[in-house]
Design a protein around this motif. Structure first.
Motif, PDB file in Angstrom:
ATOM      1  N   MET A  28       7.014  -2.797  -2.899  1.00  0.00           N
ATOM      2  CA  MET A  28       6.190  -1.748  -3.522  1.00  0.00           C
ATOM      3  C   MET A  28       5.057  -1.317  -2.593  1.00  0.00           C
ATOM      4  SD  MET A  28       6.054  -3.026  -7.535  1.00  0.00           S
ATOM      5  CE  MET A  28       4.355  -2.605  -7.617  1.00  0.00           C
ATOM      6  N   ILE A  29       4.346  -2.294  -2.039  1.00  0.00           N
ATOM      7  CA  ILE A  29       3.229  -1.971  -1.142  1.00  0.00           C
ATOM      8  C   ILE A  29       3.753  -1.265   0.113  1.00  0.00           C
ATOM      9  CG2 ILE A  29       1.418  -2.957   0.319  1.00  0.00           C
ATOM     10  CD1 ILE A  29       1.097  -5.152  -1.859  1.00  0.00           C
ATOM     11  N   SER A  30       4.849  -1.742   0.649  1.00  0.00           N
ATOM     12  CA  SER A  30       5.415  -1.133   1.854  1.00  0.00           C
ATOM     13  C   SER A  30       5.845   0.310   1.607  1.00  0.00           C
ATOM     14  CB  SER A  30       6.600  -1.951   2.360  1.00  0.00           C
ATOM     15  OG  SER A  30       6.161  -3.225   2.786  1.00  0.00           O
ATOM     16  N   ARG A  31       6.448   0.589   0.466  1.00  0.00           N
ATOM     17  CA  ARG A  31       6.846   1.962   0.141  1.00  0.00           C
ATOM     18  C   ARG A  31       5.626   2.864  -0.018  1.00  0.00           C
ATOM     19  NH1 ARG A  31      10.654  -0.866  -2.544  1.00  0.00           N
ATOM     20  NH2 ARG A  31       9.578  -0.777  -4.543  1.00  0.00           N
ATOM     21  N   TRP A  32       4.586   2.346  -0.652  1.00  0.00           N
ATOM     22  CA  TRP A  32       3.358   3.107  -0.840  1.00  0.00           C
ATOM     23  C   TRP A  32       2.737   3.454   0.513  1.00  0.00           C
ATOM     24  CZ3 TRP A  32      -1.705   0.801  -0.161  1.00  0.00           C
ATOM     25  CH2 TRP A  32      -2.746   1.669  -0.478  1.00  0.00           C
ATOM     26  N   ILE A  33       2.651   2.480   1.392  1.00  0.00           N
ATOM     27  CA  ILE A  33       2.080   2.704   2.718  1.00  0.00           C
ATOM     28  C   ILE A  33       2.969   3.642   3.531  1.00  0.00           C
ATOM     29  CG2 ILE A  33       1.552   1.584   4.928  1.00  0.00           C
ATOM     30  CD1 ILE A  33       0.667  -0.869   3.176  1.00  0.00           C
ATOM     31  N   GLY A  34       4.264   3.429   3.473  1.00  0.00           N
ATOM     32  CA  GLY A  34       5.207   4.260   4.215  1.00  0.00           C
ATOM     33  C   GLY A  34       5.197   5.719   3.797  1.00  0.00           C
ATOM     34  N   ALA A  35       4.751   6.006   2.589  1.00  0.00           N
ATOM     35  CA  ALA A  35       4.681   7.388   2.103  1.00  0.00           C
ATOM     36  C   ALA A  35       3.491   8.146   2.697  1.00  0.00           C
ATOM     37  CB  ALA A  35       4.598   7.403   0.576  1.00  0.00           C
ATOM     38  N   GLU A  36       2.573   7.437   3.318  1.00  0.00           N
ATOM     39  CA  GLU A  36       1.400   8.068   3.926  1.00  0.00           C
ATOM     40  C   GLU A  36       1.730   8.474   5.364  1.00  0.00           C
ATOM     41  OE1 GLU A  36      -1.420   8.809   2.299  1.00  0.00           O
ATOM     42  OE2 GLU A  36      -0.425   7.991   0.519  1.00  0.00           O
ATOM     43  N   PRO A  37       1.441   9.705   5.730  1.00  0.00           N
ATOM     44  CA  PRO A  37       1.805  10.167   7.072  1.00  0.00           C
ATOM     45  C   PRO A  37       1.016   9.495   8.203  1.00  0.00           C
ATOM     46  CG  PRO A  37       0.531  11.842   5.929  1.00  0.00           C
ATOM     47  CD  PRO A  37       0.827  10.760   4.933  1.00  0.00           C
ATOM     48  N   ASP A  38      -0.135   8.936   7.883  1.00  0.00           N
ATOM     49  CA  ASP A  38      -0.970   8.346   8.936  1.00  0.00           C
ATOM     50  C   ASP A  38      -0.953   6.817   8.933  1.00  0.00           C
ATOM     51  OD1 ASP A  38      -2.292   8.205   6.515  1.00  0.00           O
ATOM     52  OD2 ASP A  38      -4.248   8.728   7.325  1.00  0.00           O
ATOM     53  N   MET A  39       0.011   6.219   8.203  1.00  0.00           N
ATOM     54  CA  MET A  39       0.128   4.759   8.155  1.00  0.00           C
ATOM     55  C   MET A  39       1.573   4.341   8.353  1.00  0.00           C
ATOM     56  SD  MET A  39      -2.380   3.446   5.122  1.00  0.00           S
ATOM     57  CE  MET A  39      -2.050   4.596   3.814  1.00  0.00           C
ATOM     58  N   GLU A  40       1.756   3.114   8.878  1.00  0.00           N
ATOM     59  CA  GLU A  40       3.096   2.556   9.010  1.00  0.00           C
ATOM     60  C   GLU A  40       3.031   1.046   8.781  1.00  0.00           C
ATOM     61  OE1 GLU A  40       4.813   2.824  12.920  1.00  0.00           O
ATOM     62  OE2 GLU A  40       2.888   2.452  13.875  1.00  0.00           O
ATOM     63  N   VAL A  41       4.072   0.515   8.162  1.00  0.00           N
ATOM     64  CA  VAL A  41       4.180  -0.929   7.966  1.00  0.00           C
ATOM     65  C   VAL A  41       4.810  -1.509   9.218  1.00  0.00           C
ATOM     66  CG1 VAL A  41       5.222  -2.767   6.598  1.00  0.00           C
ATOM     67  CG2 VAL A  41       4.362  -0.706   5.468  1.00  0.00           C
ATOM     68  N   THR A  42       4.073  -2.386   9.886  1.00  0.00           N
ATOM     69  CA  THR A  42       4.584  -2.989  11.113  1.00  0.00           C
ATOM     70  C   THR A  42       5.226  -4.341  10.863  1.00  0.00           C
ATOM     71  OG1 THR A  42       2.412  -3.898  11.601  1.00  0.00           O
ATOM     72  CG2 THR A  42       2.963  -1.776  12.591  1.00  0.00           C
ATOM     73  N   ALA A  43       4.928  -4.947   9.701  1.00  0.00           N
ATOM     74  CA  ALA A  43       5.554  -6.221   9.338  1.00  0.00           C
ATOM     75  C   ALA A  43       5.432  -6.422   7.843  1.00  0.00           C
ATOM     76  CB  ALA A  43       4.895  -7.381  10.074  1.00  0.00           C
ATOM     77  N   SER A  44       6.447  -7.060   7.274  1.00  0.00           N
ATOM     78  CA  SER A  44       6.474  -7.456   5.869  1.00  0.00           C
ATOM     79  C   SER A  44       6.815  -8.945   5.869  1.00  0.00           C
ATOM     80  CB  SER A  44       7.533  -6.633   5.130  1.00  0.00           C
ATOM     81  OG  SER A  44       7.632  -7.038   3.789  1.00  0.00           O
ATOM     82  N   LEU A  45       5.814  -9.771   5.582  1.00  0.00           N
ATOM     83  CA  LEU A  45       5.961 -11.214   5.749  1.00  0.00           C
ATOM     84  C   LEU A  45       5.736 -11.952   4.432  1.00  0.00           C
ATOM     85  CD1 LEU A  45       3.879 -11.349   9.036  1.00  0.00           C
ATOM     86  CD2 LEU A  45       6.368 -11.348   8.840  1.00  0.00           C
TER      87      LEU A  45
END
Length: 94
Positions: A28-45
């Protein structure tokens, strides 16, 4: 005389590391962050220990940490992460 228009500078995306033992919450958090054009998820741990061990490789600007996790919880991981990267922004989640 020619007029020059400055090309807009492209800013680097904000790099975010998501750390939570729940795969659902990480997703959920990764999808939310990924939807922002100025953010990217670099790791999901899954654990704080994973975050500490992977910090140099991932090189995030921000870490979203769950408070309760196996092996190393977010509260215990926090000083270890900051010792390795003092300018890391930490968001604690529960």
């Amino acid at each position: 005389m020619s007029s020059r228009t400055a090309a807009p500078t492209r800013q680097r995306k904000l790099r975010v590391m998501v750390v939570d033992d729940s795969v659902v919450i990480r997703g959920m958090i990764s999808r939310w962050i990924g939807a922002e054009p100025d953010m990217e998820v670099t790791a999901s741990l899954r654990t704080g220990l994973d975050a500490v061990n992977q910090l140099e490789r991932v090189n995030p600007d921000v870490a979203v940490l769950d408070i309760e996790m196996p092996e190393l919880d977010g509260i215990s991981a926090l000083p270890r992460l900051l010792a390795k990267k003092g300018d890391l922004v930490i968001i604690m989640a529960s």
